[in-house]
Design a protein around this motif. Structure first.
Motif, PDB file in Angstrom:
ATOM      1  N   ALA A 168      -9.048   2.803  -0.134  1.00 22.55           N
ATOM      2  CA  ALA A 168      -8.575   1.475  -0.646  1.00 22.55           C
ATOM      3  C   ALA A 168      -8.150   0.680   0.620  1.00 22.55           C
ATOM      4  O   ALA A 168      -8.061  -0.349   0.649  1.00 22.55           O
ATOM      5  CB  ALA A 168      -7.231   1.815  -1.415  1.00 22.55           C
TER       6      ALA A 168
ATOM      7  N   ASP B 296      -5.457   9.532 -12.608  1.00 26.35           N
ATOM      8  CA  ASP B 296      -4.696   8.511 -11.942  1.00 26.35           C
ATOM      9  C   ASP B 296      -3.086   9.122 -11.628  1.00 26.35           C
ATOM     10  O   ASP B 296      -2.119   8.405 -11.867  1.00 26.35           O
ATOM     11  CB  ASP B 296      -4.446   7.237 -12.859  1.00 26.35           C
TER      12      ASP B 296
ATOM     13  N   GLY C 201      -3.092  10.034  -3.245  1.00 23.49           N
ATOM     14  CA  GLY C 201      -3.333   9.746  -1.855  1.00 23.49           C
ATOM     15  C   GLY C 201      -2.849  10.937  -0.909  1.00 23.49           C
ATOM     16  O   GLY C 201      -3.557  11.187   0.249  1.00 23.49           O
TER      17      GLY C 201
ATOM     18  N   TYR D 299       0.967  -1.148   0.050  1.00 22.35           N
ATOM     19  CA  TYR D 299      -0.269  -0.029  -0.011  1.00 22.35           C
ATOM     20  C   TYR D 299       0.992   1.420  -0.002  1.00 22.35           C
ATOM     21  O   TYR D 299       1.769   1.403   0.792  1.00 22.35           O
ATOM     22  CB  TYR D 299      -0.826  -0.128   1.373  1.00 22.35           C
TER      23      TYR D 299
ATOM     24  N   TYR E 281       0.009   7.325  -2.958  1.00 17.75           N
ATOM     25  CA  TYR E 281      -0.888   6.975  -4.474  1.00 17.75           C
ATOM     26  C   TYR E 281      -2.223   6.612  -4.170  1.00 17.75           C
ATOM     27  O   TYR E 281      -3.286   7.131  -4.595  1.00 17.75           O
ATOM     28  CB  TYR E 281      -0.184   6.045  -5.001  1.00 17.75           C
ATOM     29  N   HIS E 282      -2.378   5.563  -3.383  1.00 10.77           N
ATOM     30  CA  HIS E 282      -3.828   5.019  -2.999  1.00 10.77           C
ATOM     31  C   HIS E 282      -4.423   5.823  -1.860  1.00 10.77           C
ATOM     32  O   HIS E 282      -4.090   6.616  -1.142  1.00 10.77           O
ATOM     33  CB  HIS E 282      -3.552   3.781  -2.329  1.00 10.77           C
ATOM     34  N   THR E 283      -5.929   5.867  -2.250  1.00 10.47           N
ATOM     35  CA  THR E 283      -6.652   6.550  -1.337  1.00 10.47           C
ATOM     36  C   THR E 283      -6.968   6.002  -0.027  1.00 10.47           C
ATOM     37  O   THR E 283      -6.461   4.701   0.252  1.00 10.47           O
ATOM     38  CB  THR E 283      -8.016   6.740  -1.945  1.00 10.47           C
TER      39      THR E 283
ATOM     40  N   ARG F 280      -6.278  -0.084  -9.444  1.00  6.06           N
ATOM     41  CA  ARG F 280      -5.237   0.752  -9.454  1.00  6.06           C
ATOM     42  C   ARG F 280      -4.063   0.057  -8.537  1.00  6.06           C
ATOM     43  O   ARG F 280      -3.481   0.413  -7.586  1.00  6.06           O
ATOM     44  CB  ARG F 280      -5.355   2.099  -9.057  1.00  6.06           C
TER      45      ARG F 280
ATOM     46  N   TYR G 233      -4.152  -2.053  -6.209  1.00  7.54           N
ATOM     47  CA  TYR G 233      -4.503  -2.402  -4.698  1.00  7.54           C
ATOM     48  C   TYR G 233      -5.830  -3.141  -4.434  1.00  7.54           C
ATOM     49  O   TYR G 233      -7.052  -2.548  -4.962  1.00  7.54           O
ATOM     50  CB  TYR G 233      -4.399  -1.238  -3.636  1.00  7.54           C
TER      51      TYR G 233
END
Length: 205
Positions: free
Chosen positions: A38, A175, A180, A29, A33-35, A101, A103
């Motif tokens: 996620a 993207d 994040g 993770y 980048y990841h929200t 994306r 994850y």
């Protein structure tokens, strides 16, 4: 109703602490980048699901306390707006986003998302509309009650939140590798503001 107001402050702190610690300790993770949403996926997904529900409930309860104790329309509207954001967080936990994306690791973005994901998106839209609006309404209330410093702080928070929320929407659609981080900027800034304002109310200031 000061105890209820303190509950809102606790909820805001809890929300940020949990998604920060969980995000930094999750394999594969990437917090920048990841929200936050996620984190509801994968083996430890229940941690963030619980965070959405419990923190959202505490924030909503805190807003109930400030609303009941309010003596002005502006205070009532500000409380209701934060309360709506709290309910949006609860809904975000009830309905999770779909894997995408990368994850969990290897997940590809689906061509078409399901009903739960759409409901999660709608809940997120409510949160990201209500949270940037609330500081401006509270600024109006605080200014009328001679809390000038907090009113100015609220306006500043609202400006940063609006800018970050708009930037996040663009980053998500494109993207962007910092999606994040942008989302977290908005959430941390507004949650910190909730703590300050609700502690102010909780102290009976």
């Amino acid at each position: 109703m000061t105890v209820l107001a303190w509950s809102g402050a606790v909820g805001a702190v809890l929300f940020v602490v949990v998604f920060t610690v969980d995000g930094l300790t999750r394999p594969d993770y990437r917090p920048t980048y990841h929200t936050v949403s996620a984190l509801s996926l994968g083996l430890r997904g229940r941690v963030q699901v619980g965070n959405f529900v419990v923190s959202g409930a505490l924030i909503a309860i805190g807003s109930l306390g400030t609303a009941v104790g309010s003596t002005s329309v502006s205070g009532l509207l500000g409380s209701v707006t934060v309360g709506i954001a709290g309910l949006g967080l609860i809904a975000s936990g009830v309905w999770s986003m779909e894997p995408m994306r990368d994850y969990p690791a290897g997940a590809e973005t689906p061509a078409k998302v399901g009903r739960a994901h759409l409901r999660h998106d709608n809940a997120g839209a409510v949160v990201f509309a209500a949270l940037p609006l609330a500081p401006f309404i509270w600024a109006w209330h605080l200014w009328n009650f001679d809390a000038v410093g907090l009113a100015v702080y609220s306006v500043f928070t609202g400006i940063v939140a609006v800018a970050a929320s708009g930037r996040f929407a663009v980053a998500w659609e494109n993207d962007h590798p910092r999606t994040g981080a942008i989302q977290r900027l908005m959430l941390v800034v507004v949650c910190a503001w909730i703590v300050v304002v609700y502690v102010h109310v909780g102290l009976g200031a």
